[in-house]
Design a protein around this motif. Structure first.
Motif, mmCIF file in Angstrom:
data_model
loop_
_atom_site.group_PDB
_atom_site.id
_atom_site.type_symbol
_atom_site.label_atom_id
_atom_site.label_comp_id
_atom_site.label_asym_id
_atom_site.label_seq_id
_atom_site.Cartn_x
_atom_site.Cartn_y
_atom_site.Cartn_z
ATOM 1 N N THR A 1 29.985 40.568 28.235
ATOM 2 C CA THR A 1 28.958 39.696 28.829
ATOM 3 C C THR A 1 27.608 40.385 28.993
ATOM 4 O O THR A 1 26.727 39.833 29.660
ATOM 5 N N ILE A 2 27.454 41.561 28.399
ATOM 6 C CA ILE A 2 26.230 42.324 28.634
ATOM 7 C C ILE A 2 24.984 41.618 28.156
ATOM 8 O O ILE A 2 23.882 41.813 28.690
ATOM 9 N N ASP A 3 25.084 40.777 27.143
ATOM 10 C CA ASP A 3 23.922 40.076 26.596
ATOM 11 C C ASP A 3 23.752 38.666 27.161
ATOM 12 O O ASP A 3 22.955 37.879 26.623
ATOM 13 N N ASN A 4 24.470 38.352 28.221
ATOM 14 C CA ASN A 4 24.316 37.019 28.811
ATOM 15 C C ASN A 4 22.907 36.844 29.377
ATOM 16 O O ASN A 4 22.294 37.794 29.880
ATOM 17 N N ASN A 5 22.440 35.642 29.321
ATOM 18 C CA ASN A 5 21.082 35.360 29.775
ATOM 19 C C ASN A 5 20.972 35.368 31.293
ATOM 20 O O ASN A 5 19.941 35.785 31.846
ATOM 21 N N GLU A 6 21.996 34.911 31.956
ATOM 22 C CA GLU A 6 21.932 34.765 33.409
ATOM 23 C C GLU A 6 22.628 35.942 34.102
ATOM 24 O O GLU A 6 23.398 36.693 33.498
ATOM 25 N N ASN A 7 22.341 36.036 35.393
ATOM 26 C CA ASN A 7 23.096 36.978 36.221
ATOM 27 C C ASN A 7 24.574 36.609 36.148
ATOM 28 O O ASN A 7 24.919 35.428 36.075
ATOM 29 N N HIS A 8 25.433 37.573 36.212
ATOM 30 C CA HIS A 8 26.872 37.271 36.232
ATOM 31 C C HIS A 8 27.581 38.273 37.153
ATOM 32 O O HIS A 8 27.434 39.486 37.017
ATOM 33 N N SER A 9 28.289 37.696 38.092
ATOM 34 C CA SER A 9 28.989 38.482 39.105
ATOM 35 C C SER A 9 30.416 37.972 39.230
ATOM 36 O O SER A 9 30.702 36.795 38.957
ATOM 37 N N ALA A 10 31.313 38.842 39.671
ATOM 38 C CA ALA A 10 32.715 38.440 39.807
ATOM 39 C C ALA A 10 33.471 39.426 40.689
ATOM 40 O O ALA A 10 33.059 40.592 40.838
ATOM 41 N N TYR A 11 34.572 38.928 41.254
ATOM 42 C CA TYR A 11 35.578 39.771 41.899
ATOM 43 C C TYR A 11 36.925 39.453 41.252
ATOM 44 O O TYR A 11 37.295 38.284 41.112
ATOM 45 N N ILE A 12 37.628 40.519 40.838
ATOM 46 C CA ILE A 12 38.944 40.387 40.211
ATOM 47 C C ILE A 12 39.954 41.041 41.146
ATOM 48 O O ILE A 12 39.867 42.247 41.426
ATOM 49 N N ILE A 13 40.903 40.244 41.639
ATOM 50 C CA ILE A 13 41.907 40.720 42.602
ATOM 51 C C ILE A 13 43.270 40.658 41.938
ATOM 52 O O ILE A 13 43.704 39.597 41.469
ATOM 53 N N HIS A 14 43.955 41.800 41.916
ATOM 54 C CA HIS A 14 45.286 41.910 41.297
ATOM 55 C C HIS A 14 46.308 42.250 42.383
ATOM 56 O O HIS A 14 46.155 43.246 43.099
ATOM 57 N N LEU A 15 47.349 41.410 42.514
ATOM 58 C CA LEU A 15 48.359 41.598 43.565
ATOM 59 C C LEU A 15 49.460 42.524 43.076
ATOM 60 O O LEU A 15 50.158 42.233 42.100
#
Length: 426
Positions: A233-247
């Motif tokens: 996603t490095i070339d995406n135009n918009e800001n991009h944020s996420a949280y990935i939770i693994h149980l």
């Protein structure tokens, strides 16, 4: 239920936008395996200071829940509604009446009853089960347990595909007159190895839902998967944020069945923001008022009863006598009851008559005589007869104890008959 998590993975990229208007909680680089609350907000770039709106909402919701909730207890929709109300009031303090402030909202909260997922606007939430993808004939579609929809203005849909009201806002706005309709998903089917993802729309600019499921279901560390997503996603135009939770593990607790899953697409119904007053549960207030009135009535009746009650003498403390003393007392009492009142132990020698008995009899006679009554004809009443009977009975001789027998004297010899010789001599 209890959860053990691997270290949460955060993505917080600017993209080609040049200005970061996203906000995540916990702040980037501070999340740990002990965290249970995760928020992703995307500030509206068409308005000024979108980053202020996203940061204010995410931090204020988190601050309210940290003070008023606990991970080891169930979490209700009302608690989330109160937290959003509080955050909106905080945002309103910073809003510009002309330009205004707004943000989308994605929310994950792991608590005893399960996972509460809430979202508004084009932020996304996923629940992924890799075990269903890696098994025979598995597919990314099979492993996708839940995926939120793009709830945007004019084309809003619920998580179940149903259309949302046309008036539903896709943003939390500082100066809105109506509250946003936040869609809530309750997830109680949580298993070891499951993934949960909360992300802004810019994260999925070049990634489909199936791509995300496939990537997280592959072998490898969570850090490696995060780096793979960042590179994609490095070339995406918009800001991009996420949280990935693994149980890593999910442990059941007693009482887990008390938490019931709701249908997909439930929403919080809000009123108006015009007042800073919170929504109140009047049913609960009425219940507490009735309980207070009942308690006061019981206290008043109890006070009235005990204040008008005559004082009772304090019971005398009785000292328990030793068994030997009790037995002797009981024996003495039994002997006294068994013996008649006028019975006296008989002496071995004759005793003279007791004169006080006559004195007592004479006193009774005088008392009886002084109490005689006469009727109208001058005849003595029954009281006189009673007195006479009493006198007769009183004058009866008192039986005297028998005299002791006199000592026996030896009998005198019997006289001998005279013989003839003796007679003739005379």
């Amino acid at each position: 239920m209890k959860y053990r998590m691997y270290s949460p993975q955060a993505i917080f990229e600017i993209g080609r936008s040049g200005n970061q208007e996203d906000s995540i909680y916990p702040a980037y680089g501070t999340a740990s395996a002990d965290d249970r609350l995760f928020i992703v907000c995307d500030g509206d770039g068409s308005r000024t200071n979108g980053n202020v709106a996203s940061k204010t909402i995410s931090n204020s919701v988190a601050s309210y829940l940290r003070r008023n909730t606990s991970y080891d207890k169930n979490f209700s929709d009302a608690m989330l509604a109160d937290a959003i109300d509080y955050a909106c009031q905080e945002l309103k303090k910073k809003g510009d009446t002309t330009e205004g402030l707004g943000t989308t909202f994605a929310f994950l909260y792991f608590h005893r009853g399960g996972v509460t997922a809430a979202y508004l606007g084009d932020t996304r939430i996923f629940h992924i089960r890799p075990s269903l993808v890696t098994e025979a004939n598995g597919s990314p579609k099979k492993g996708l347990q839940f995926a939120s929809r793009d709830v945007s203005s004019g084309a809003a849909t619920g998580a179940d595909g149903s259309a949302a009201p046309a008036t539903a806002s896709r943003l939390i706005l500082a100066n809105a007159t109506t509250k946003p309709r936040v869609i809530i998903q309750h997830i109680s089917d949580v298993r070891q190895g499951d993934y949960f993802v909360a992300c802004s729309k810019g994260m999925l600019e070049g990634v489909t839902d199936e791509d995300l499921v496939q990537l997280l279901s592959e072998k490898g560390s969570d850090e490696k998967k995060r780096k793979q997503l960042v590179a994609t996603t490095i070339d995406n135009n918009e800001n991009h944020s996420a949280y990935i939770i693994h149980l890593e593990n999910v442990m059941a607790e007693a009482g887990d069945d008390d938490y019931s899953s709701s249908s997909v697409g439930d929403t919080i119904s809000y009123g108006h923001y015009g007042s800073s007053k919170k929504k109140r549960n009047y049913g609960a207030v009425l219940k507490y008022l009735l309980a207070a009135v009942l308690a006061l009535a019981v206290i008043y009746l109890g006070y009235d009863y005990f204040s008008n009650r005559p004082a009772s003498p304090e019971p005398k403390a009785e000292t328990a006598a030793p068994d030997s003393t009790v037995n002797v007392s009981q024996q003495s009492a039994s002997a006294t009851e068994a013996q008649p009142v006028d019975t006296v132990a008989k002496p071995t020698t004759a005793m003279p008559a007791v004169k006080p008995a006559k004195t007592t009899t004479r006193s009774q006679e005088e008392q009886s005589a002084s109490s005689w009554l006469y009727d109208n004809n001058g005849n003595a009443s029954s009281s006189q007869k009673t007195a006479e009977q009493t006198e007769t009975k009183t004058q009866a001789p008192t039986p005297q104890p028998a005299a002791a027998p006199e000592p026996t004297q030896p009998a005198a010899p019997a006289p001998q008959p005279s013989t003839g010789a003796e007679s003739g001599g005379e």
